[in-house]
Design an enzyme around this catalytic site. Structure first.
Site, PDB file in Angstrom:
ATOM      1  N   LYS A   1       0.841  -1.210   0.000  1.00  0.00           N
ATOM      2  CA  LYS A   1       0.000   0.000   0.000  1.00  0.00           C
ATOM      3  C   LYS A   1       0.869   1.251   0.000  1.00  0.00           C
ATOM      4  CE  LYS A   1      -3.860  -2.391   2.164  1.00  0.00           C
ATOM      5  NZ  LYS A   1      -4.586  -2.779   3.387  1.00  0.00           N
TER       6      LYS A   1
ATOM      7  N   GLN B   1      -4.551  -1.332   9.658  1.00  0.00           N
ATOM      8  CA  GLN B   1      -4.557  -2.671   9.065  1.00  0.00           C
ATOM      9  C   GLN B   1      -5.207  -3.682  10.019  1.00  0.00           C
ATOM     10  OE1 GLN B   1      -3.687  -3.283   5.925  1.00  0.00           O
ATOM     11  NE2 GLN B   1      -3.956  -5.482   6.020  1.00  0.00           N
TER      12      GLN B   1
ATOM     13  N   ASP C   1     -10.772   3.340   3.918  1.00  0.00           N
ATOM     14  CA  ASP C   1     -11.107   1.911   3.872  1.00  0.00           C
ATOM     15  C   ASP C   1     -12.619   1.706   3.731  1.00  0.00           C
ATOM     16  OD1 ASP C   1      -9.202  -0.109   3.876  1.00  0.00           O
ATOM     17  OD2 ASP C   1      -8.835   0.006   6.042  1.00  0.00           O
TER      18      ASP C   1
END
Ligand code: GUN
Length: 286
Positions: free
Chosen positions: A53, A97, A120
């Site tokens: 990422k 995460q 997200d």
């Protein structure tokens, strides 16, 4: 092979080129889009994901910071970091995460992220926005699937889409996105009876279970579009999806491979969301 491949690497490359161009234009106006990626603990898969990422951000010209913490970080300390990032004007997207260590309440951490920076799309405000058709960030994996359908010019209106899997991250938001494009949507899951009877009626199938061979050739209507969100290992340790690719590719009209399908699209849509967040921040300033 009868199915046409939907190449996630090629589509990602195209979209990331656009993100890079739009990022350069935003920088020329004095604003650099920034993503903060927070990793707690040393889950090996997570380490690979966060590295990818951050690298994708760098390649597209976005600013990124990777914050790594020990597995014994307290929930309070993590919440304090999230709050600091919420207030950091250089950061437009915050990604914590998952999975988090068991002593940390993941949902509490997600709800602490400002919805304006929730790239997200996991916050309940983002989920609510998707459900009601309001502006907000869409979860990256199902959003990437929608882009893949768009890339083949697929019109979902009146089509039957079967989503296998009901997770908050993929299955449920996927169903809502398909519904928004006027598909008739069935959500199947581990308790569904006679899955094959459902998938045989489907014009579009999204497999998002996390188990090999959930979808085999005998379960697919000829010409159907098959999107494989799975990320598993076969007996030889090779990466594979939820779909029996070799069998299904002989029946389907379109199919996504694993690797090189939905996976790269997830990161691409994270960049798209982060850029979008920065663009919103700039337009609010003016
Ligand atoms: N873990 C696995 N996939 C994801 C994702 O898309 N976002 C976050 N935050 N964690 C993940």
């Amino acid at each position: 092979m009868t199915a046409q491949l939907i190449d996630g690497n090629a589509l990602s490359k195209q979209l990331r080129t656009q993100v890079a161009a739009d990022t350069a234009a935003l920088k020329a106006k004095g604003l650099t889009p920034g993503l903060a990626v927070v990793l707690v603990g040393d889950n090996p898969a997570s380490q690979v994901y966060v590295r990818n990422k951050v690298k994708a951000c760098e390649d597209a010209g976005l600013h990124s910071v990777l914050e790594k913490y020990e597995a014994d970080m307290t929930e309070a300390d993590l919440l304090a970091r999230v709050e600091a990032l919420n207030n950091d004007p250089a950061i437009h997207g915050i990604l914590v995460q998952l999975p988090l260590p068991a002593h940390i309440d993941a949902q509490k951490v997600i709800e602490a992220i400002s919805p304006a920076k929730d790239v997200d799309g996991f916050h309940i405000a983002s989920a609510g926005a998707l459900m009601t058709g309001m502006p907000g960030f869409w979860p990256c994996t199902p959003y990437g699937c929608m882009k893949m359908l768009e890339s083949i010019g697929y019109d979902l209106k009146g089509k039957h889409a079967v989503v296998i899997g009901r997770s908050n991250i993929v299955g449920k938001p996927m169903a809502l996105m398909l519904l928004q494009k006027d598909a008739t949507v069935t959500v199947a899951h581990s308790r569904t009876q006679n899955l094959k009877a459902l998938t045989l009626q489907a014009d579009v199938i999204v497999a998002a279970v996390g188990k090999r061979n959930v979808l085999t050739a005998d379960m697919v209507k000829p010409g159907a579009v098959v999107l494989d969100v799975g990320m598993n290992r076969n007996d030889e340790g090779k990466l594979c999806g939820d779909v029996d690719f070799d069998g299904v590719k002989e029946v389907a009209g379109y199919i996504t491979p694993v690797p090189g399908g939905v996976g790269p699209m997830t990161i691409t849509m994270l960049l798209v969301n982060t850029l979008e967040s920065a663009q919103r921040a700039l337009s609010e300033k003016h």
